[in-house]
Write an enzyme that holds these catalytic residues in place. Sequence first.
Site: not given
Ligand code: ADP
Ligand code: AMP
Length: 212
Positions: A13, A88, A122, A154, A165
Amino acid sequence: MKIALFGPPGAGKGTQAAFITERLSIPQISTGDLLRSEVKKASILGQEAKGYMDRGELVPDELVLSMMGSRLASEDCASGYILDGYPRSLSQAKALDELISLDLVIVIDVEGSSLIDRITGRRMCRCGATYHLRFAPPNVNGLCDRCGQELYQRDDDKEETIRSRLKVYREQTMPIIDHYSKKGILRTIDGNRGIDRIKDSILEAVMKAGGV
Ligand code: ADP
Ligand code: AMP
């Protein structure tokens, strides 16, 4: 245009939201990023949210809703935005419906077996850029291409928190998909592909919805 990006943790995302932001010149609003910045500042909100985030649970609605209410009222949101990680839960989706009408909801659909790999590999930069050790590495090992700062992992990208999660996603977030499907604004994109191909599919969906 008001867009929401959905998908399990690690679906891509944040990665894809960055492309849409650039193409449409609208801000990316990530509740995860906003909450992490409150934790870093050790604000009252950050202190209350931290425990939930460390355990991989959702932060309670009352904290998230007031934070988002003020963010969406900001001047830079006037011509739209892309929401990443919000809403969410069904209760957040209903609260958002009271405030605004989304134009498009995109679900990035990814096989569960790839997600752990994506999340454990990541690496983040404090400037907001996201990398992956194998799938999207920086040019210089450990340093951000955009700003040269050191990358970090992270706190919640550890395997035990990831499982919690993913469970929260299945149980609390997935029901929203049906909510938006009934409104006729949902598009599902195959996220089991390379970053560029997913980007093309998302931009096509945005174009069809009248956004590019
Ligand atoms: P989200 O925001 O949904 O948690 P991220 O955009 O941070 O996910 O992506 C999670 C990890 O996967 C990051 O390290 C990113 O570089 C990698 N990633 C994102 N899209 C792809 C893909 N299509 N194929 C492989 N790795 C990906
Ligand atoms: P994310 O960066 O989207 O993976 O979110 C990291 C963490 O932030 C999640 O595991 C939740 O603990 C919190 N969080 C993010 N967005 C929300 C939301 N819309 N509602 C509640 N908790 C959230």
